[in-house]
Design a protein around this motif. Structure first.
Motif, mmCIF file in Angstrom:
data_model
loop_
_atom_site.group_PDB
_atom_site.id
_atom_site.type_symbol
_atom_site.label_atom_id
_atom_site.label_comp_id
_atom_site.label_asym_id
_atom_site.label_seq_id
_atom_site.Cartn_x
_atom_site.Cartn_y
_atom_site.Cartn_z
ATOM 1 N N ARG A 26 15.766 14.340 27.251
ATOM 2 C CA ARG A 26 16.324 12.890 27.679
ATOM 3 C C ARG A 26 17.393 12.540 28.586
ATOM 4 N NH1 ARG A 26 16.397 8.680 23.190
ATOM 5 N NH2 ARG A 26 17.315 6.952 24.191
ATOM 6 N N ASN A 27 18.435 13.473 28.769
ATOM 7 C CA ASN A 27 19.286 13.214 29.956
ATOM 8 C C ASN A 27 19.168 14.710 30.972
ATOM 9 O OD1 ASN A 27 21.619 12.950 31.397
ATOM 10 N ND2 ASN A 27 22.734 12.447 29.782
ATOM 11 N N PRO A 28 18.658 14.285 32.010
ATOM 12 C CA PRO A 28 18.627 15.483 32.998
ATOM 13 C C PRO A 28 20.039 15.869 33.599
ATOM 14 C CG PRO A 28 17.694 13.526 33.934
ATOM 15 C CD PRO A 28 17.931 13.168 32.652
ATOM 16 N N ASN A 29 20.993 15.222 33.413
ATOM 17 C CA ASN A 29 22.319 15.374 34.067
ATOM 18 C C ASN A 29 22.994 16.352 33.274
ATOM 19 O OD1 ASN A 29 21.766 13.623 36.078
ATOM 20 N ND2 ASN A 29 22.507 11.697 34.922
ATOM 21 N N HIS A 30 22.684 16.913 32.109
ATOM 22 C CA HIS A 30 23.449 17.627 31.340
ATOM 23 C C HIS A 30 22.336 19.034 31.060
ATOM 24 C CE1 HIS A 30 25.509 13.932 30.609
ATOM 25 N NE2 HIS A 30 26.718 14.741 30.662
ATOM 26 N N TRP A 31 23.035 20.249 30.816
ATOM 27 C CA TRP A 31 22.204 21.157 30.323
ATOM 28 C C TRP A 31 23.173 22.235 29.578
ATOM 29 C CZ3 TRP A 31 22.352 26.201 32.670
ATOM 30 C CH2 TRP A 31 22.957 26.057 33.890
ATOM 31 N N LYS A 57 25.399 16.635 37.563
ATOM 32 C CA LYS A 57 25.639 15.677 38.527
ATOM 33 C C LYS A 57 26.777 15.950 39.355
ATOM 34 C CE LYS A 57 27.862 12.246 35.166
ATOM 35 N NZ LYS A 57 28.005 11.042 34.696
ATOM 36 N N ASP A 58 28.034 16.586 38.399
ATOM 37 C CA ASP A 58 29.397 16.701 39.333
ATOM 38 C C ASP A 58 29.331 18.380 39.177
ATOM 39 O OD1 ASP A 58 29.659 17.193 36.483
ATOM 40 O OD2 ASP A 58 31.424 15.956 36.506
ATOM 41 N N LYS A 59 28.459 19.288 38.806
ATOM 42 C CA LYS A 59 28.438 20.730 38.819
ATOM 43 C C LYS A 59 29.758 21.044 38.218
ATOM 44 C CE LYS A 59 25.613 21.083 42.675
ATOM 45 N NZ LYS A 59 25.346 21.420 44.197
ATOM 46 N N THR A 60 30.106 20.358 37.009
ATOM 47 C CA THR A 60 31.248 20.876 36.215
ATOM 48 C C THR A 60 30.982 21.721 34.963
ATOM 49 O OG1 THR A 60 32.374 18.534 36.794
ATOM 50 C CG2 THR A 60 33.347 20.061 34.851
#
Length: 170
Positions: A26-31, A57-60
Motif C-alpha cells: 500500500r505505501n511504498p514510502n515506508h518499510w 522518502k527522507d531516509k529517516t
C-alpha cells in the motif's frame, strides 16, 4: 488482537507485543527493517525490545520501544510525567496485561521490590570497591592505624573515599 500504530498506520501492533505490516504494497514510502509479525530486537542500551521503522522518502530511521507502541495503541497516549512499567519486571514481556503507567519514583520502588535494582556495595554498577576491600581498608585504619592518605595512595583512591569508609558513610 491487532491495532494500527498511530504514527505508522501501515503497521499494526498486537496486545502480545508483535508488529506486522497491515497492507504491504500500500505505501511504498515506508518499510520496516524487521519482518512480518516480528517481536523486534533487543536494544542493549535500554534492555527493551525495539522496532526499527524507516521512511524511504527522507531516509529517516525511527527506533521505537515496543512496550510504548503496545500501550499507546490499546490504551492511549502516555500522560506527561508518567512512564510504562513492566509489572513482572521483564523488559521483554510486552503483553498489554504486563504494562502499567507509573511515575518515575513508583517505577524505581517497583524495581527495588522485585530485586532488579542495587545501589549498595559491589552490586551497584558504580562501585569501585568490593566488600572485601572495604574490610581490608577498615583493618588498615583501625588495627594498623594507617592514615586515609596512605591507604588511598596504596589503592589509587581518593583520600575522601577512605574517609567515608572510616565514617561508615555509603
Amino acid at each position: 488482537q491487532w491495532k494500527p500504530i498511530q504514527e505508522f498506520p501501515e503497521f499494526a501492533v498486537s496486545n502480545f507485543g508483535r508488529i506486522k505490516r497491515i497492507n504491504p504494497g500500500r505505501n511504498p514510502n515506508h518499510w520496516a527493517k524487521v519482518g512480518f509479525t516480528s517481536i523486534g530486537h533487543l536494544n542493549p542500551r535500554w534492555g527493551y525490545l525495539v522496532f526499527c521503522f524507516h521512511r524511504r522518502k527522507d531516509k529517516t530511521q525511527y527506533l521505537k520501544r515496543i512496550h510504548r507502541l503496545v500501550y499507546e495503541a490499546f490504551v492511549g497516549p502516555i500522560p506527561i510525567g508518567k512512564e510504562i512499567n513492566h509489572i513482572d519486571g521483564h523488559k521483554t514481556n510486552n503483553r498489554l496485561v504486563n504494562l502499567e503507567v507509573v511515575t518515575r519514583s513508583e517505577k524505581i520502588r517497583h524495581a527495588y521490590a522485585l530485586g532488579l535494582s542495587y545501589t549498595k556495595g559491589s552490586q551497584c554498577h558504580l562501585s569501585k570497591l568490593t566488600e572485601q576491600k572495604v574490610l581490608k581498608i577498615k583493618r588498615w585504619l583501625f588495627i594498623n592505624k594507617l592514615t586515609a592518605r596512605a591507604i588511598a595512595h596504596r589503592l589509587d583512591l581518593h583520600y575522601e573515599t577512605i574517609g567515608q569508609i572510616k565514617r561508615n558513610q555509603p
